[in-house]
Design a protein around this motif. Structure first.
Motif, PDB file in Angstrom:
ATOM      1  N   LEU A 168       0.819  -1.212   0.000  1.00  0.00           N
ATOM      2  CA  LEU A 168       0.000   0.000   0.000  1.00  0.00           C
ATOM      3  C   LEU A 168       0.849   1.256   0.000  1.00  0.00           C
ATOM      4  O   LEU A 168       0.377   2.320  -0.397  1.00  0.00           O
ATOM      5  N   GLY A 169       2.103   1.138   0.463  1.00  0.00           N
ATOM      6  CA  GLY A 169       2.992   2.276   0.411  1.00  0.00           C
ATOM      7  C   GLY A 169       2.855   3.184   1.619  1.00  0.00           C
ATOM      8  O   GLY A 169       1.969   3.021   2.459  1.00  0.00           O
ATOM      9  N   PRO A 170       3.739   4.184   1.728  1.00  0.00           N
ATOM     10  CA  PRO A 170       3.755   5.071   2.892  1.00  0.00           C
ATOM     11  C   PRO A 170       2.567   6.016   2.966  1.00  0.00           C
ATOM     12  O   PRO A 170       2.328   6.634   3.991  1.00  0.00           O
ATOM     13  N   GLU A 171       1.806   6.138   1.883  1.00  0.00           N
ATOM     14  CA  GLU A 171       0.685   7.078   1.874  1.00  0.00           C
ATOM     15  C   GLU A 171      -0.627   6.441   2.337  1.00  0.00           C
ATOM     16  O   GLU A 171      -1.680   7.029   2.159  1.00  0.00           O
ATOM     17  N   ARG A 172      -0.573   5.233   2.879  1.00  0.00           N
ATOM     18  CA  ARG A 172      -1.795   4.564   3.305  1.00  0.00           C
ATOM     19  C   ARG A 172      -2.466   5.364   4.417  1.00  0.00           C
ATOM     20  O   ARG A 172      -1.826   6.094   5.162  1.00  0.00           O
ATOM     21  N   GLY A 173      -3.777   5.212   4.517  1.00  0.00           N
ATOM     22  CA  GLY A 173      -4.543   5.951   5.503  1.00  0.00           C
ATOM     23  C   GLY A 173      -4.234   5.512   6.916  1.00  0.00           C
ATOM     24  O   GLY A 173      -3.671   4.440   7.153  1.00  0.00           O
ATOM     25  N   ILE A 174      -4.621   6.335   7.867  1.00  0.00           N
ATOM     26  CA  ILE A 174      -4.332   6.046   9.259  1.00  0.00           C
ATOM     27  C   ILE A 174      -5.074   4.813   9.736  1.00  0.00           C
ATOM     28  O   ILE A 174      -4.610   4.085  10.612  1.00  0.00           O
ATOM     29  N   LEU A 180     -13.897   8.038  17.201  1.00  0.00           N
ATOM     30  CA  LEU A 180     -12.623   8.755  17.201  1.00  0.00           C
ATOM     31  C   LEU A 180     -12.301   9.302  15.820  1.00  0.00           C
ATOM     32  O   LEU A 180     -11.841  10.434  15.668  1.00  0.00           O
ATOM     33  N   TYR A 181     -12.538   8.481  14.807  1.00  0.00           N
ATOM     34  CA  TYR A 181     -12.245   8.906  13.434  1.00  0.00           C
ATOM     35  C   TYR A 181     -13.132  10.088  13.042  1.00  0.00           C
ATOM     36  O   TYR A 181     -12.699  11.016  12.375  1.00  0.00           O
ATOM     37  N   TRP A 182     -14.392  10.040  13.476  1.00  0.00           N
ATOM     38  CA  TRP A 182     -15.326  11.128  13.172  1.00  0.00           C
ATOM     39  C   TRP A 182     -14.897  12.416  13.859  1.00  0.00           C
ATOM     40  O   TRP A 182     -15.041  13.506  13.320  1.00  0.00           O
ATOM     41  N   ARG A 183     -14.335  12.280  15.091  1.00  0.00           N
ATOM     42  CA  ARG A 183     -13.882  13.449  15.838  1.00  0.00           C
ATOM     43  C   ARG A 183     -12.550  13.982  15.322  1.00  0.00           C
ATOM     44  O   ARG A 183     -12.146  15.097  15.670  1.00  0.00           O
ATOM     45  N   THR A 184     -11.847  13.163  14.505  1.00  0.00           N
ATOM     46  CA  THR A 184     -10.550  13.587  13.984  1.00  0.00           C
ATOM     47  C   THR A 184     -10.751  14.560  12.830  1.00  0.00           C
ATOM     48  O   THR A 184     -11.521  14.290  11.918  1.00  0.00           O
ATOM     49  N   ALA A 185     -10.060  15.661  12.855  1.00  0.00           N
ATOM     50  CA  ALA A 185     -10.168  16.633  11.769  1.00  0.00           C
ATOM     51  C   ALA A 185      -9.660  16.030  10.476  1.00  0.00           C
ATOM     52  O   ALA A 185      -8.717  15.235  10.465  1.00  0.00           O
ATOM     53  N   HIS A 242      -5.644  13.103  18.726  1.00  0.00           N
ATOM     54  CA  HIS A 242      -6.858  12.432  18.266  1.00  0.00           C
ATOM     55  C   HIS A 242      -6.528  11.352  17.228  1.00  0.00           C
ATOM     56  O   HIS A 242      -6.965  10.201  17.338  1.00  0.00           O
ATOM     57  N   VAL A 243      -5.763  11.731  16.212  1.00  0.00           N
ATOM     58  CA  VAL A 243      -5.461  10.783  15.144  1.00  0.00           C
ATOM     59  C   VAL A 243      -4.539   9.676  15.651  1.00  0.00           C
ATOM     60  O   VAL A 243      -4.657   8.511  15.245  1.00  0.00           O
ATOM     61  N   CYS A 244      -3.638  10.007  16.565  1.00  0.00           N
ATOM     62  CA  CYS A 244      -2.758   8.982  17.137  1.00  0.00           C
ATOM     63  C   CYS A 244      -3.553   8.020  18.026  1.00  0.00           C
ATOM     64  O   CYS A 244      -3.283   6.813  18.043  1.00  0.00           O
ATOM     65  N   ALA A 245      -4.523   8.551  18.758  1.00  0.00           N
ATOM     66  CA  ALA A 245      -5.380   7.684  19.572  1.00  0.00           C
ATOM     67  C   ALA A 245      -6.163   6.728  18.696  1.00  0.00           C
ATOM     68  O   ALA A 245      -6.345   5.549  19.037  1.00  0.00           O
ATOM     69  N   PHE A 246      -6.631   7.220  17.553  1.00  0.00           N
ATOM     70  CA  PHE A 246      -7.349   6.355  16.622  1.00  0.00           C
ATOM     71  C   PHE A 246      -6.466   5.204  16.148  1.00  0.00           C
ATOM     72  O   PHE A 246      -6.898   4.049  16.094  1.00  0.00           O
ATOM     73  N   ALA A 285       2.466   7.182  20.379  1.00  0.00           N
ATOM     74  CA  ALA A 285       2.632   7.934  21.626  1.00  0.00           C
ATOM     75  C   ALA A 285       3.774   8.935  21.506  1.00  0.00           C
ATOM     76  O   ALA A 285       3.662  10.093  21.938  1.00  0.00           O
ATOM     77  N   GLU A 286       4.877   8.503  20.921  1.00  0.00           N
ATOM     78  CA  GLU A 286       6.021   9.400  20.750  1.00  0.00           C
ATOM     79  C   GLU A 286       5.694  10.569  19.836  1.00  0.00           C
ATOM     80  O   GLU A 286       6.207  11.675  20.010  1.00  0.00           O
ATOM     81  N   LYS A 287       4.836  10.331  18.855  1.00  0.00           N
ATOM     82  CA  LYS A 287       4.476  11.414  17.932  1.00  0.00           C
ATOM     83  C   LYS A 287       3.681  12.506  18.636  1.00  0.00           C
ATOM     84  O   LYS A 287       3.770  13.682  18.284  1.00  0.00           O
ATOM     85  N   THR A 288       2.888  12.127  19.631  1.00  0.00           N
ATOM     86  CA  THR A 288       2.125  13.157  20.344  1.00  0.00           C
ATOM     87  C   THR A 288       3.038  14.033  21.188  1.00  0.00           C
ATOM     88  O   THR A 288       2.705  15.197  21.460  1.00  0.00           O
ATOM     89  N   THR A 289       4.167  13.494  21.623  1.00  0.00           N
ATOM     90  CA  THR A 289       5.105  14.334  22.372  1.00  0.00           C
ATOM     91  C   THR A 289       5.804  15.323  21.446  1.00  0.00           C
ATOM     92  O   THR A 289       6.263  16.378  21.896  1.00  0.00           O
TER      93      THR A 289
END
Length: 417
Positions: free
Chosen positions: A199-205, A286-291, A236-240, A225-229
């Motif tokens: 699928l490559g690096p552009e795959r959806g979350i 969560l996905y719905w709440r994600t911008a 939101h997207v990381c939690a999803f 978790a590290e990305k949120t820091t």
């Protein structure tokens, strides 16, 4: 076998049409992709399939000779293709030889015809995926290729040499079963890894969470978790992604149970299925709440076909299997549950396969095995929430804990029903 002397004319014709249809399917793909060139296409491949079918139907004894005779003109045509087109690819030649076998299989038996349909479809899909397959191969680094080859060679060499019986020297462990489960679990992760690479690096979350859940949900949780820091607004997207990777663990466990002990599957499917459904619903919220503009590039997961992690899992699985047996013998169900909880903190697969095996052997009851597997899954879910708290931001920890807490609660409710 579809004998033309004893079978009805309609049955023989039907199988011949099936052979021709498979040939047309593969031939059209070769012609449309322009991979066959002047060598073979939509007319040659059905003729090749019919050749194999007719020989199998009327002269089955000479099928190997007929196959060898066909190799000669195919080789001459292939050499001519190289001479005139400068294309040395072997794919079309090999596809032609496979088509002969498929044609023969359609006349061998009803089961052979069914398998021929499945294989013919798979061959067509594989042939049509030339671009993605080559792109996937190009994305794999040389070190990963060497690690994969080393793992496969070890599997092929070690597995046949291991005794398929319980050994007193290993406290009753069956070495071949342990290694076979190592290969099976690693293979599950590798399938997801291949999907992620294709699928490559552009795959959806969402796909990132699913792939990460099958390869390593813990690694995915740590990465998110590290990305949120680094960027607190991404919680939101990381939690999803964390929740998605965590709930994938449940259907993964069901796959393992279906392979090791299918009789246990209906019992475990109820609580784990409920946790999956609730988790999917929570992830959807969560996905719905994600911008819509919130994106995060996942870290590339490591190729699961590596020898050191496989050996580590094998050691963990063997230890869990032994401890579970002795815990059940000494302390009964409570000992199994305690073992399930503590082993689940590190790895769910080992406990899932262990209890499936023990239930199949009658060492533990179906109810104990079901409860133990759910306990292990819940313990591992707690670990994901703890990692989100410790390695991520407070917002991530709260959100993941709430969602996974609801998932765990649903599993406990359905377990007690």
């Amino acid at each position: 076998m579809v004998d033309p002397l004893t079978s009805s004319l309609g049955e023989v014709v039907l199988h011949l049409l099936l052979a021709g249809g498979l040939g047309v399917l593969i031939g059209l793909e070769r012609e449309q992709s322009e991979s066959g060139g002047t060598f073979a296409g939509s007319r040659t491949f059905p003729l090749i399939a019919l050749y194999g079918a007719l020989v199998q139907a009327f002269f089955p004894a000479v099928l190997p000779v007929a196959f060898g005779m066909l190799v000669v003109p195919l080789t001459v045509a292939y050499v001519g293709k190289i001479w005139y087109e400068g294309d040395i690819g072997l794919t079309t030649l090999v596809a032609a030889l496979v088509t002969v076998v498929l044609g023969a299989m359609t006349m061998h038996s009803d089961r052979g015809a069914t398998i021929a349909i499945i294989v013919g479809g798979a061959v067509t899909v594989l042939l049509s995926m030339k671009g993605p397959v080559h792109e996937f191969a190009d994305r794999i680094e040389e070190s990963e290729r060497r690690a994969s080859v080393k793992f496969i060679l070890v599997v092929l060499v070690v597995l046949p040499t291991l005794p398929d019986r319980s050994l007193d020297a290993l406290y009753g462990l069956n070495p071949r079963f342990v290694w076979l489960m190592v290969v099976f679990v690693t293979g599950l992760g590798f399938v997801a890894y291949v999907l992620g690479q294709a699928l490559g690096p552009e795959r959806g979350i969402a796909l990132t969470g699913i792939v990460g859940g099958f390869v390593s949900s813990t690694a995915t949780t740590v990465s998110m978790a590290e990305k949120t820091t680094q960027n607190a607004t991404l919680y939101h997207v990381c939690a999803f992604a964390v929740v998605t990777a965590s709930i994938v663990m449940f259907p993964r466990a069901l796959i393992e149970i279906a392979v090791v002990n299918p009789d246990l599957l209906p019992n475990v499917a109820f609580p784990l299925g409920a946790m999956t459904v609730v988790g999917v619903a929570a992830a959807g919220v969560l996905y719905w709440r994600t911008a819509s503009d919130e994106t995060v590039k996942p870290e590339e997961l490591e190729n699961p076909l590596r020898l050191q992690p496989a050996l580590l899992f094998g050691a963990i699985f063997a230890a869990v299997l032994l401890v579970s047996e002795y815990a059940n013998e000494w302390f009964g169900a409570s000992g199994v549950y305690a073992t399930a909880f503590f082993s689940g903190l590190a790895d769910v697969d080992a406990m899932t396969i262990t209890l499936s095996r023990l239930a199949a052997e009658g060492t533990v009851s179906t109810q104990v095995a079901t409860t133990g597997i759910v306990i292990a899954a819940i313990a591992n879910t707690f670990v994901k929430a703890a990692l989100a708290w410790v390695l991520g931001t407070t917002e991530l920890g709260k959100l993941v804990s709430i969602v996974l807490g609801v998932v765990v609660l649903s599993g406990l409710v359905f377990l007690w029903l």
